[in-house]
Design a protein around this motif. Sequence first.
Motif, PDB file in Angstrom:
ATOM      1  N   TRP A 199       0.843  -1.198   0.000  1.00  0.00           N
ATOM      2  CA  TRP A 199       0.000   0.000   0.000  1.00  0.00           C
ATOM      3  C   TRP A 199       0.881   1.252   0.000  1.00  0.00           C
ATOM      4  O   TRP A 199       0.631   2.201  -0.763  1.00  0.00           O
ATOM      5  CB  TRP A 199      -0.903  -0.020   1.230  1.00  0.00           C
ATOM      6  CG  TRP A 199      -1.761   1.207   1.412  1.00  0.00           C
ATOM      7  CD1 TRP A 199      -3.007   1.429   0.899  1.00  0.00           C
ATOM      8  CD2 TRP A 199      -1.432   2.380   2.179  1.00  0.00           C
ATOM      9  NE1 TRP A 199      -3.477   2.659   1.291  1.00  0.00           N
ATOM     10  CE2 TRP A 199      -2.540   3.265   2.073  1.00  0.00           C
ATOM     11  CE3 TRP A 199      -0.330   2.764   2.933  1.00  0.00           C
ATOM     12  CZ2 TRP A 199      -2.554   4.513   2.701  1.00  0.00           C
ATOM     13  CZ3 TRP A 199      -0.340   4.012   3.556  1.00  0.00           C
ATOM     14  CH2 TRP A 199      -1.447   4.870   3.441  1.00  0.00           C
ATOM     15  N   ASN A 201       3.907   1.624  -1.085  1.00  0.00           N
ATOM     16  CA  ASN A 201       4.545   1.776  -2.392  1.00  0.00           C
ATOM     17  C   ASN A 201       3.609   2.480  -3.369  1.00  0.00           C
ATOM     18  O   ASN A 201       4.011   3.402  -4.095  1.00  0.00           O
ATOM     19  CB  ASN A 201       4.947   0.402  -2.924  1.00  0.00           C
ATOM     20  CG  ASN A 201       5.736   0.492  -4.213  1.00  0.00           C
ATOM     21  OD1 ASN A 201       6.601   1.338  -4.368  1.00  0.00           O
ATOM     22  ND2 ASN A 201       5.437  -0.392  -5.144  1.00  0.00           N
ATOM     23  N   ASP A 202       2.349   2.066  -3.388  1.00  0.00           N
ATOM     24  CA  ASP A 202       1.365   2.704  -4.273  1.00  0.00           C
ATOM     25  C   ASP A 202       1.169   4.172  -3.904  1.00  0.00           C
ATOM     26  O   ASP A 202       1.078   5.054  -4.778  1.00  0.00           O
ATOM     27  CB  ASP A 202       0.024   1.974  -4.199  1.00  0.00           C
ATOM     28  CG  ASP A 202       0.064   0.611  -4.865  1.00  0.00           C
ATOM     29  OD1 ASP A 202       0.975   0.367  -5.683  1.00  0.00           O
ATOM     30  OD2 ASP A 202      -0.819  -0.228  -4.553  1.00  0.00           O
ATOM     31  N   HIS A 205       4.148   6.417  -5.050  1.00  0.00           N
ATOM     32  CA  HIS A 205       4.148   6.780  -6.465  1.00  0.00           C
ATOM     33  C   HIS A 205       3.013   7.741  -6.801  1.00  0.00           C
ATOM     34  O   HIS A 205       3.169   8.610  -7.677  1.00  0.00           O
ATOM     35  CB  HIS A 205       4.123   5.515  -7.322  1.00  0.00           C
ATOM     36  CG  HIS A 205       5.426   4.788  -7.279  1.00  0.00           C
ATOM     37  ND1 HIS A 205       6.529   5.208  -7.987  1.00  0.00           N
ATOM     38  CD2 HIS A 205       5.832   3.712  -6.575  1.00  0.00           C
ATOM     39  CE1 HIS A 205       7.543   4.405  -7.739  1.00  0.00           C
ATOM     40  NE2 HIS A 205       7.146   3.487  -6.886  1.00  0.00           N
ATOM     41  N   ARG A 206       1.906   7.633  -6.091  1.00  0.00           N
ATOM     42  CA  ARG A 206       0.839   8.619  -6.242  1.00  0.00           C
ATOM     43  C   ARG A 206       1.339   9.994  -5.794  1.00  0.00           C
ATOM     44  O   ARG A 206       1.121  11.009  -6.465  1.00  0.00           O
ATOM     45  CB  ARG A 206      -0.373   8.191  -5.416  1.00  0.00           C
ATOM     46  CG  ARG A 206      -1.497   9.211  -5.348  1.00  0.00           C
ATOM     47  CD  ARG A 206      -2.090   9.487  -6.698  1.00  0.00           C
ATOM     48  NE  ARG A 206      -3.184  10.445  -6.617  1.00  0.00           N
ATOM     49  CZ  ARG A 206      -3.614  11.139  -7.657  1.00  0.00           C
ATOM     50  NH1 ARG A 206      -3.056  10.988  -8.843  1.00  0.00           N
ATOM     51  NH2 ARG A 206      -4.610  11.996  -7.509  1.00  0.00           N
TER      52      ARG A 206
END
Length: 351
Positions: A199, A201-202, A205-206
Motif C-alpha cells: 500500500w 509503495n502505491d 508513487h501517487r
Amino acid sequence: MQQIIKCGNITADTEQTIHTIRHDKLFVLTDEYTNRYCLPMIEGIPAIREAQQIVIPANDTNKTIENVIQVWRNLTQKGATRHSLLINLGGGMVTDLGGFAAATFKRGITYINIPTTLLGAVDAAVGGKTGVNFEGLKNEIGAFYPAEYVLIWSEFFRTLPQKEILSGFAEMIKHALIHSQLDLEKLLTFSANDIDYAWLNDMVHRSVSIKEAIVEKDPFEKNIRKALNLGHTVGHAFESFAIEAGKPVPHGYAVAWGLIAELYLSHRLCDFPKEKVQKTVRFLQANYGALPIGCDDYEALFKIMQHDKKNEAGVINFTLLSDIGNVKIDQNADKELIFEALDFYRDSVGL
C-alpha cells in the motif's frame, strides 16, 4: 525533463539507466550509512564496481558547503570532466548536496538520483531543487538543476526505522492536502505500527506523481510550484531552530509541525474549514509528537522566518489553503497572527 522510474529490479534498472547516458567516467556519492547498507545492493553492476566512490558524513547536519567542497575535490582529483556522470545514492541530504555539487562542477554535469529513504523519494530527489544549509538556515545556497533520472525502489523503505518512514510520510500528507480530499483520506488511515508496504509503495508513487505534475508546470517556482511550500515556512524555522540548539530533528517532523501552524493560518486567513484542520492535526499530533518550544522562542523563530527564500520585499510569504486542493500562494500574516499560529501549535501538541 526529469524522468522517474518505478523500479521492479534495482540492479537491472540502474544498469540500463547508466547505459542510456553517454559519459566518460562514473562516480557514486554515498554517505557513511548508504555506503555500508545500500551500495552493496547495486554493486553487482560492473559499472558500479568500477566507478569512483565518494563518501561523505551522514545526517542533515552535514549538508554543508564544506562537504560540497569535499565532493568537488574528489571529482577533480579523480579526473571528472564535463562529460562525467554522478549517481547520488542516499536520502535527501545526499541527493540535495550531490545535486548541488553536480550543478556547479564544471558548470554542470549529469546526475542520477537513487533515493534510499521515503523522504528522499517523495521530496528531495524529485523536482530539481538542490542545495545546502548555510549560516544555520535551511537550503540557503542552492540551484534548480534536476537529475536526468530518479530511480525509486520501494525495497529500500523496508530497511528504514519508523521515524524515517514518518518523516517522509509528512511530505505525502502535504501533497495530499494541496491536491485532493480523496488522497488525504487514504493517507490518514496509515498506521506506522503496522505498515502495509505494498500500500505504501502505491501511495509513494501517487505522491510523486502529484509533485511531478506541479514541477512540470512551474520548474523554477515562479507560481504554482509554491504550492509545495505548504508547511515549510514555519517548518523550516522549526528545523533551523532545532539545528541551532544542537538538537536536530528530521525534516519531515518539522514539516508536520509546520503544517499544524499553517493550517491554523489557512483557517484564519483563507477560511479553511475548521473540522478539516482538526482532523489533520489529530493525525499529526498522534504520530509526530512535538518540538518543545516556549513563548520565549517566538522571536527567534520569527527572525528565522524573515530569511525564508519565499519572502519578497521583507514580507514573510506563506502557502496556505482555502480548502483541500485549493491552494493560495503568496499569503501574508503579520507578526501577531504568526505568534497566534505558534500558540495553536503548542496547544495542539500539548505543550
